[in-house]
Design a protein around this motif. Structure first.
Motif: not given
Length: 462
Positions: A431-432, A434-435, A438-439, A442
């Motif tokens: 999960a981390l 994935s974050k 994503f960042q 971005t």
């Protein structure tokens, strides 16, 4: 086919050996838990009703799985309203709030002093309040063990006989509406079953010890997880060795082979049927005796035991009233062993009313005296078990085999815990990650946009 999940460390239809149960704490730290689980299985299981234990696992992240595979969650609890259980109450609340299936609390109690003060508050009040609210969102009414707990919940703002009702302990309804307690003459030669707790106050410990020795044929029935390991492995010893209690296999009860540790209800029941009297400070040690038809004397030592003894009108003597002069023979002379049997029908009817209010299917829907009980047939097909032979009585080879079996089961249990923890950590890492990804994407997009803007500006200036 209805399929229910139930809070239990083991199903009466499981055939785990002593090494497995000791390593995995299948008894929930006290073998008495097997009694009320057995009763609930017997009362609710039918040919079209399946019941599966959760093995004491509480994982709110499993809510979706539970919703998909089960039609309801049955949660029998003992003295769950206490400080040490508060984290589990919070976990249950989180899980229940995520569930879409019914959730039934079939008995829960407050752990408190023998004579609690009216309106007394506890550090876990908010945890209890949130837990009960969550349950009431999933069922009609909560079953509590006695009046002390009922008064406590009323003090928290819940309505008696609307939000909660006293049903006693479900174990007391194992045999149905009637209880039959044998009439017997008790003498020094009688066969006696004794139960006790290392947490009993000194006056109770002393009374039980000296009373037990009044009878030539006495047996001690331990219930604690640590006593299971001590009986099975020879140790480690229990703490508080200064207490008047069999804290080690060097104690005379173990040395004389007077200890019987049971890991299933049928074998425990069969033994108690052969005894003339049961007495002691364990609730389910004496409940098991009553269900086997054996006269019983229970010694409530705190509020949780007192409310159950009073509700079921058991034959009891209050722990705080025991002195050095209290004689077991006087207690026997003054006892009314049939009081619990007289109270049983009314309590049973109330329990059935509770089940009906919650629309829980059970074997008494058509008659109070069902025949050909499905659960009994399944139990009859199980291998017969006996009490664990005391470690002290074994040959050296048998002792070594026990240790090897336990070490192997302990290793497997630790591996399961490690793998479960690893899966949780892997999930968090994923999960981390994935974050982070994503960042990163971005930032990459922003960097590209910034570069394009800079290029456009450069082009215009050129």
């Amino acid at each position: 086919m209805k399929h229910f999940l139930i809070r239990a460390g083991v199903s009466p239809l499981d055939n785990f050996d002593a090494a497995y149960m000791a390593a995995n704490n299948s008894i929930g730290s006290n073998v008495g838990n097997l009694v009320y689980a057995y009763s609930i299985f017997r009362t609710l299981m039918k040919e079209d009703v399946k019941i599966t234990p959760d093995y004491y696992k509480i994982n709110p992240n499993q809510a979706a799985f539970i919703n998909e595979h089960y039609d309801g969650y049955i949660i029998p609890l003992a003295d769950a309203f206490r400080d040490k259980f508060a984290p589990k109450l919070r976990a249950y609340t989180d899980l229940i709030n995520r569930l879409t299936i019914p959730v039934y609390v079939v008995g829960v109690g407050l752990s408190t002093d023998f004579d609690p003060k009216a309106g007394q508050s506890y550090a876990f009040d908010d945890d209890v309040r949130n837990f009960v609210k969550a349950v009431l969102n999933k069922s009609a009414i909560v079953g509590v063990r006695g009046q002390i707990t009922a008064d406590y919940l009323t003090g928290l703002g819940f309505r008696e006989d609307i939000d909660h009702m006293v049903i006693g302990c479900p174990s007391m309804y194992m045999n149905g509406r009637e209880l039959v307690v044998r009439d017997t003459t008790i003498t020094k030669e009688s066969i006696i079953s004794v139960n006790n707790s290392p947490k009993s106050p000194d006056n109770v410990l002393d009374f039980i010890d000296r009373s037990m020795r009044e009878f030539d044929n006495h047996h001690f029935i331990p219930q604690w997880l640590r006593e299971l390991r001590m009986s099975y492995l020879g140790g480690p010893d229990l703490p508080n060795s200064d207490k008047n209690y069999p804290y080690s296999v060097s104690h005379s009860l173990y040395q004389e082979d007077r200890v019987r540790y049971f890991l299933d209800v049928p074998s425990w029941h069969q033994f108690l049927e052969s005894t003339d009297l049961s007495f002691g400070a364990r609730l389910h040690g004496n409940v098991a005796a009553i269900l086997a038809g054996t006269p019983s004397i229970i010694i409530p030592k705190d509020g949780r035991m007192r409310e159950l003894a009073e509700y079921h009108n058991m034959n009891f003597i209050y722990g705080p009233e025991i002195t050095d002069e209290t004689s077991i023979w006087d207690v026997i002379e003054q006892s009314d062993f049939q009081s619990v049997a007289r109270q049983a029908p009314a309590n049973f009817d109330r329990y059935i009313h509770f089940l009906n209010q919650n629309k829980i299917p059970h074997i008494y829907e058509e008659t109070n005296h069902p025949s050909d009980i499905y659960f009994d047939k399944l139990v009859a097909e199980m291998p017969q078990r006996e009490a664990i032979p005391s470690f002290f009585t074994l040959s050296q080879n048998a002792k070594s085999k026990r240790w090897m079996s336990y070490v192997e089961e302990e290793k497997k249990a630790q591996e399961r815990k490690f793998n479960a923890q690893k899966r949780r950590l892997d999930k968090k890492v994923k999960a981390l990650q994935s974050k982070v990804d994503f960042q990163k994407r971005t930032l990459d997009r922003k960097a590209v946009k910034t570069a394009l803007k800079a290029a456009n500006l450069f082009t215009k200036k050129s």
